[in-house]
Design an enzyme around this catalytic site. Structure first.
Site, PDB file in Angstrom:
ATOM      1  N   HIS A   1      -7.089  14.960  -3.826  1.00  6.09           N
ATOM      2  CA  HIS A   1      -7.154  16.284  -4.461  1.00  6.09           C
ATOM      3  C   HIS A   1      -8.020  16.238  -5.719  1.00  6.09           C
ATOM      4  CE1 HIS A   1      -6.065  20.321  -5.413  1.00  6.09           C
ATOM      5  NE2 HIS A   1      -5.351  20.000  -6.477  1.00  6.09           N
TER       6      HIS A   1
ATOM      7  N   HIS B   1      -1.940  27.653 -12.183  1.00  4.17           N
ATOM      8  CA  HIS B   1      -2.926  26.884 -11.407  1.00  4.17           C
ATOM      9  C   HIS B   1      -3.011  27.431  -9.983  1.00  4.17           C
ATOM     10  CE1 HIS B   1      -5.488  23.464 -10.705  1.00  4.17           C
ATOM     11  NE2 HIS B   1      -4.699  22.960  -9.774  1.00  4.17           N
TER      12      HIS B   1
ATOM     13  N   GLU C   1      14.591  32.575  -4.492  1.00  2.00           N
ATOM     14  CA  GLU C   1      14.142  32.736  -3.112  1.00  2.00           C
ATOM     15  C   GLU C   1      14.233  34.186  -2.664  1.00  2.00           C
ATOM     16  OE1 GLU C   1      13.001  31.987   0.890  1.00  2.00           O
ATOM     17  OE2 GLU C   1      12.603  31.052  -1.053  1.00  2.00           O
TER      18      GLU C   1
ATOM     19  N   HIS D   1      11.574  36.479  -4.180  1.00  2.00           N
ATOM     20  CA  HIS D   1      10.311  36.292  -3.461  1.00  2.00           C
ATOM     21  C   HIS D   1      10.321  37.087  -2.153  1.00  2.00           C
ATOM     22  CE1 HIS D   1       6.744  34.475  -1.888  1.00  2.00           C
ATOM     23  NE2 HIS D   1       7.375  33.824  -0.938  1.00  2.00           N
TER      24      HIS D   1
END
Length: 353
Positions: free
Chosen positions: A243, A304, A73, A76
């Site tokens: 999706h 992805h 975290e 990031h």
């Protein structure tokens, strides 16, 4: 000007890194690795040593201290902070050089809003709506930076291609369905529905009996935390199936757009841009299939996510180029009219008196 271009390139690279780290943080369930913001358990660095872990546990007695998740975290956040400084520098240089002032101002506003969304993601305990908005913000930032980079290297000598102007509505349709699909992908991930269905093409047998649009788009509000998801199986399955259906629609629309652009474009630049959209589309579909077969392997899922961002940026750039071609074609037709170059309307033949 060269320094400005270098800075934009660096900011683009950092944006891709932040998108990848954001996906990695989310997929490793590290979104709440630090329960506070902007620090981590009251410190500017994640608690790794035993003494720091004990101090963090004393300050947050109800939290589970996981050094691995805290590191993810905070990494990031560090890179996102560096990205924010680079966007600020881009804004300052753009004002000094008087280039792309409006776009650089929009970038600065967006990155500030992204910082707020990052804070709300933590303080609202991974509320899915906020998570999806944060994802969209990162993708939008990448697309806008790509537009800025192309604007800096724009070549006004591109040939006029009137055959491409008719593809503009299809390009806008492709952009709309891709944005909807990205939203569905973010909604799938934020509600922990990515691994619900493991059979092709849609889900396990009997899924249609439990499918519910209302359940898929219900807003789960009022929960103390949204980590690991709060929706029942029927809702998650419905989200996942939507999706996959969206993937079929996006593939059909974008494949048609790419093929038509490749057939009609005369310049190598536009053919290359259309081919880039096609390659990214094939790669994205392949990564999605691997996600299903492999039950969402970590690095494949990160790829992805990053590929989706790149596909959006490439499609935005293609739409922009088609707009440019449409404007050039209109201008060329205007200049081709007799008298148009002088701003004079052409009248009928004059009668001799």
């Amino acid at each position: 000007m060269r320094r400005f271009t270098w800075l934009v390139n660096l900011t683009l690279a950092l944006t891709l890194m932040v998108i990848a780290l954001g996906a990695y943080t989310r997929l490793t369930d590290a979104g709440l690795g630090c329960p506070d913001w902007p620090g981590c358990h009251g410190r500017p660095t994640p608690p790794v040593k035993d003494v720091h872990i004990e101090a963090a546990q004393a300050r947050f007695p109800d939290a589970q201290i996981d050094p691995f998740k805290a590191r993810n975290e905070m990494m990031h956040r560090y890179i996102a902070g560096l990205l924010g400084l680079c966007v600020l520098a881009v804004f300052i240089l753009a004002q000094r050089l008087r280039r792309a002032r409006g776009l650089s101002a929009a970038l600065l506003a967006l990155v500030m809003f992204q910082a707020a969304l990052g804070m709300w993601t933590v303080t609202m305990n991974l509320m899915p709506v906020v998570v999806v908005a944060h994802l969209f913000g990162g993708f939008a930032l990448l697309s806008m930076l790509v537009l800025l980079r192309v604007e800096l290297g724009r070549d006004p000598a591109d040939p006029v291609e009137p055959r491409l102007t008719r593809l503009l509505p299809l390009a806008w349709l492709g952009l709309a369905v891709l944005l909807a699909q990205i939203a569905l992908g973010g909604w799938t991930s934020a509600n922990y529905a990515a691994a619900v269905c493991y059979q092709l093409p849609f889900c396990e047998g009997g899924w249609h009996a439990q499918f519910s649009l209302r359940a898929a788009f219900s807003l789960p509000l009022g929960h103390e935390t949204y980590e690991y998801g709060v929706l029942p199986y029927e809702a998650r399955m419905s989200i996942h199936v939507l999706h996959r259906m969206g993937a079929l629609v996006v593939t059909a629309v974008l494949a048609g757009l790419v093929l038509l652009c490749m057939r009609r474009a005369m310049s190598a630049r536009l053919r290359g841009l259309a081919a880039s959209v096609g390659v990214l589309l094939v790669l994205q579909v392949t990564l999605g299939l691997i996600n299903v077969v492999g039950q969402v392997p970590l690095f494949n899922a990160v790829a992805h996510n990053v590929t989706a961002a790149c596909l959006l940026a490439a499609l935005v750039l293609l739409v922009r180029q088609l707009h440019v071609q449409s404007g050039q074609a209109l201008h060329a037709r205007g200049r081709a009219r007799p008298g148009a170059a002088y701003g004079v309307a052409v009248q009928g033949p004059m009668k001799l008196r």
